[in-house]
Structure formats: structure tokens, C-alpha cells
Design a protein around this motif. Structure first.
Motif, PDB file in Angstrom:
ATOM      1  N   LEU A 262       3.018   4.828   7.782  1.00 24.37           N
ATOM      2  CA  LEU A 262       2.947   4.867   6.322  1.00 24.37           C
ATOM      3  C   LEU A 262       4.059   5.758   5.809  1.00 24.37           C
ATOM      4  CD1 LEU A 262       1.548   4.418   3.581  1.00 24.37           C
ATOM      5  CD2 LEU A 262       0.048   6.337   4.142  1.00 24.37           C
ATOM      6  N   VAL A 263       4.920   5.212   4.953  1.00 20.83           N
ATOM      7  CA  VAL A 263       6.031   5.979   4.392  1.00 20.83           C
ATOM      8  C   VAL A 263       6.107   5.714   2.895  1.00 20.83           C
ATOM      9  CG1 VAL A 263       7.363   5.964   6.536  1.00 20.83           C
ATOM     10  CG2 VAL A 263       7.690   4.143   4.848  1.00 20.83           C
ATOM     11  N   GLN A 264       6.942   6.493   2.228  1.00 19.00           N
ATOM     12  CA  GLN A 264       7.152   6.302   0.794  1.00 19.00           C
ATOM     13  C   GLN A 264       8.400   5.468   0.551  1.00 19.00           C
ATOM     14  OE1 GLN A 264       7.207  10.308  -0.827  1.00 19.00           O
ATOM     15  NE2 GLN A 264       5.019  10.163  -1.309  1.00 19.00           N
ATOM     16  N   ALA A 265       8.470   4.843  -0.599  1.00 19.03           N
ATOM     17  CA  ALA A 265       9.648   4.067  -0.974  1.00 19.03           C
ATOM     18  C   ALA A 265      10.889   4.949  -0.883  1.00 19.03           C
ATOM     19  CB  ALA A 265       9.483   3.511  -2.380  1.00 19.03           C
ATOM     20  N   GLY A 266      11.944   4.384  -0.293  1.00 15.82           N
ATOM     21  CA  GLY A 266      13.176   5.125  -0.113  1.00 15.82           C
ATOM     22  C   GLY A 266      13.307   5.792   1.237  1.00 15.82           C
TER      23      GLY A 266
ATOM     24  N   GLN B 198       2.990  -7.288  20.116  1.00 19.10           N
ATOM     25  CA  GLN B 198       1.682  -7.295  19.473  1.00 19.10           C
ATOM     26  C   GLN B 198       1.743  -6.931  17.984  1.00 19.10           C
ATOM     27  OE1 GLN B 198       3.004  -4.737  20.808  1.00 19.10           O
ATOM     28  NE2 GLN B 198       2.188  -2.888  19.884  1.00 19.10           N
ATOM     29  N   GLY B 199       2.874  -6.462  17.506  1.00 15.53           N
ATOM     30  CA  GLY B 199       2.988  -6.115  16.096  1.00 15.53           C
ATOM     31  C   GLY B 199       2.716  -4.655  15.824  1.00 15.53           C
ATOM     32  N   THR B 200       3.424  -4.119  14.828  1.00 13.07           N
ATOM     33  CA  THR B 200       3.215  -2.747  14.402  1.00 13.07           C
ATOM     34  C   THR B 200       3.235  -2.724  12.879  1.00 13.07           C
ATOM     35  OG1 THR B 200       3.997  -0.453  14.653  1.00 13.07           O
ATOM     36  CG2 THR B 200       5.693  -2.151  14.591  1.00 13.07           C
ATOM     37  N   GLN B 201       2.269  -2.027  12.284  1.00  7.58           N
ATOM     38  CA  GLN B 201       2.094  -2.046  10.835  1.00  7.58           C
ATOM     39  C   GLN B 201       3.061  -1.071  10.160  1.00  7.58           C
ATOM     40  OE1 GLN B 201      -0.237  -3.823   8.706  1.00  7.58           O
ATOM     41  NE2 GLN B 201       1.098  -2.940   7.118  1.00  7.58           N
ATOM     42  N   VAL B 202       3.745  -1.571   9.147  1.00 13.97           N
ATOM     43  CA  VAL B 202       4.599  -0.734   8.301  1.00 13.97           C
ATOM     44  C   VAL B 202       4.056  -0.826   6.879  1.00 13.97           C
ATOM     45  CG1 VAL B 202       6.891  -0.424   7.320  1.00 13.97           C
ATOM     46  CG2 VAL B 202       6.641  -1.014   9.738  1.00 13.97           C
ATOM     47  N   THR B 203       3.741   0.307   6.309  1.00 14.93           N
ATOM     48  CA  THR B 203       3.234   0.354   4.945  1.00 14.93           C
ATOM     49  C   THR B 203       4.125   1.281   4.120  1.00 14.93           C
ATOM     50  OG1 THR B 203       0.965   0.013   5.729  1.00 14.93           O
ATOM     51  CG2 THR B 203       1.246   0.827   3.476  1.00 14.93           C
ATOM     52  N   VAL B 204       4.653   0.738   3.024  1.00 15.96           N
ATOM     53  CA  VAL B 204       5.542   1.507   2.157  1.00 15.96           C
ATOM     54  C   VAL B 204       4.855   1.679   0.807  1.00 15.96           C
ATOM     55  CG1 VAL B 204       7.838   1.676   1.157  1.00 15.96           C
ATOM     56  CG2 VAL B 204       7.514   0.469   3.327  1.00 15.96           C
ATOM     57  N   SER B 205       4.600   2.915   0.453  1.00 15.18           N
ATOM     58  CA  SER B 205       3.941   3.196  -0.826  1.00 15.18           C
ATOM     59  C   SER B 205       4.979   3.456  -1.909  1.00 15.18           C
ATOM     60  CB  SER B 205       3.011   4.398  -0.678  1.00 15.18           C
ATOM     61  OG  SER B 205       3.760   5.550  -0.375  1.00 15.18           O
ATOM     62  N   SER B 206       4.612   3.113  -3.132  1.00 13.58           N
ATOM     63  CA  SER B 206       5.559   3.278  -4.248  1.00 13.58           C
ATOM     64  C   SER B 206       5.440   4.655  -4.881  1.00 13.58           C
ATOM     65  CB  SER B 206       5.287   2.206  -5.305  1.00 13.58           C
ATOM     66  OG  SER B 206       3.953   2.288  -5.746  1.00 13.58           O
TER      67      SER B 206
ATOM     68  N   LEU C 258      13.492   1.887   2.326  1.00 13.55           N
ATOM     69  CA  LEU C 258      12.335   1.007   2.361  1.00 13.55           C
ATOM     70  C   LEU C 258      11.745   0.798   0.973  1.00 13.55           C
ATOM     71  CD1 LEU C 258      10.781   2.249   5.676  1.00 13.55           C
ATOM     72  CD2 LEU C 258      11.298  -0.131   5.152  1.00 13.55           C
ATOM     73  N   LYS C 259      11.224  -0.409   0.764  1.00 16.96           N
ATOM     74  CA  LYS C 259      10.617  -0.795  -0.493  1.00 16.96           C
ATOM     75  C   LYS C 259       9.165  -1.204  -0.251  1.00 16.96           C
ATOM     76  CE  LYS C 259      15.015  -2.833  -1.968  1.00 16.96           C
ATOM     77  NZ  LYS C 259      15.682  -4.079  -2.453  1.00 16.96           N
ATOM     78  N   PRO C 260       8.326  -1.130  -1.257  1.00 18.37           N
ATOM     79  CA  PRO C 260       6.928  -1.575  -1.081  1.00 18.37           C
ATOM     80  C   PRO C 260       6.832  -3.009  -0.569  1.00 18.37           C
ATOM     81  CG  PRO C 260       7.135  -0.311  -3.097  1.00 18.37           C
ATOM     82  CD  PRO C 260       8.531  -0.486  -2.573  1.00 18.37           C
ATOM     83  N   GLU C 261       7.764  -3.852  -0.957  1.00 23.26           N
ATOM     84  CA  GLU C 261       7.718  -5.252  -0.492  1.00 23.26           C
ATOM     85  C   GLU C 261       8.087  -5.409   0.987  1.00 23.26           C
ATOM     86  OE1 GLU C 261       9.322  -4.025  -3.174  1.00 23.26           O
ATOM     87  OE2 GLU C 261      11.241  -5.079  -3.516  1.00 23.26           O
ATOM     88  N   ASP C 262       8.503  -4.326   1.635  1.00 28.10           N
ATOM     89  CA  ASP C 262       8.727  -4.363   3.081  1.00 28.10           C
ATOM     90  C   ASP C 262       7.436  -4.161   3.860  1.00 28.10           C
ATOM     91  OD1 ASP C 262      11.756  -2.519   2.505  1.00 28.10           O
ATOM     92  OD2 ASP C 262      11.570  -4.674   2.921  1.00 28.10           O
TER      93      ASP C 262
END
Length: 125
Positions: free
Chosen positions: A10-14, A117-125, A85-89
Motif C-alpha cells: 500500500l503506497v500513496q499517489a506519487g 501468483q500475483g502481488t497486490q499493489v494499492t495506491v491511495s490518493s 504511482l497513480k490510484p488507477e495503478d
């Protein structure tokens, strides 16, 4: 062939994030690798691919200039460096390997033979 993706979070935009995909098997250095991503309810989307010798890379327009695909054949690992990174990523990111000769034109899920197997990336605005 087994592929193990890691590095999501989980990261923030930018912000930046680097994904890794460790492969097993001696064939890694002979074949092209790619990253795809998928959000719930949508088809898996091509992100980038790289030739066996790293001389050629290709990116989806949505990530061009922000993401970089890299590989280290000695370590049997492919990376995806994601900057700005952008939220749409936000998505689950998958690494994939295609057997056979390289072409940047291989961008469809059905054209790749082995998947991590995949790894989740979540970008918060």
C-alpha cells in the motif's frame, strides 16, 4: 517453471514501488518475461515485456515513462520499477514467461505460458 512475485503493498499517489519475480529453471534466460495487472471484474491487462537479453522492452501506454521492466538473468529475476504511482495503478500484478522467440507484440494473456501468483499493489490518493 515456477514464478514467485513479491514486493506489492500500500503506497500513496506519487510514491514508487519495485516488484520482483523470482523464477526457477534454467530456461529463464532464454525467454521473454512480462508483467500484467488485473483489477476485479476486468480482464488481465498487459503492462510491459522484456526480451531475453534485456535489449528490448515494451510498455503499455498507460505506464510508459513511469514504469521500467528489468531483468537479472544471473539471479533469475525480473523486476518492475514503478514510479509516480497513480490510484488507477491499483491492481494485482502478475509476472509471466513466454516460451519461444521474443516479440514485443506478445501482449495477450493467452500468449504467455507460465504465471506467478500475483502481488497486490494499492495506491491511495
Amino acid at each position: 517453471v515456477q514464478l514467485q512475485a513479491s514486493g506489492g503493498g500500500l503506497v500513496q499517489a506519487g510514491d514508487s514501488l519495485r516488484l520482483s519475480c523470482a523464477a526457477s529453471g534454467r530456461t529463464f534466460r532464454n525467454y521473454q518475461m512480462a508483467w500484467f495487472r488485473q483489477v476485479p471484474g476486468k480482464k488481465r491487462e498487459f503492462v510491459a515485456n522484456i526480451s531475453p537479453d534485456s535489449t528490448t522492452t515494451y510498455y503499455a501506454d498507460s505506464v510508459k515513462g513511469r514504469f521500467t521492466i528489468l531483468r537479472d538473468n544471473a539471479k533469475l529475476t525480473v523486476y518492475l520499477q514503478m514510479n509516480s504511482l497513480k490510484p488507477e495503478d491499483t491492481a494485482v500484478y502478475y509476472c509471466a514467461q513466454r516460451s519461444g522467440s521474443y516479440s514485443f507484440g506478445y501482449q495477450r494473456e493467452s500468449e504467455y505460458h507460465y504465471w506467478g501468483q500475483g502481488t497486490q499493489v494499492t495506491v491511495s490518493s
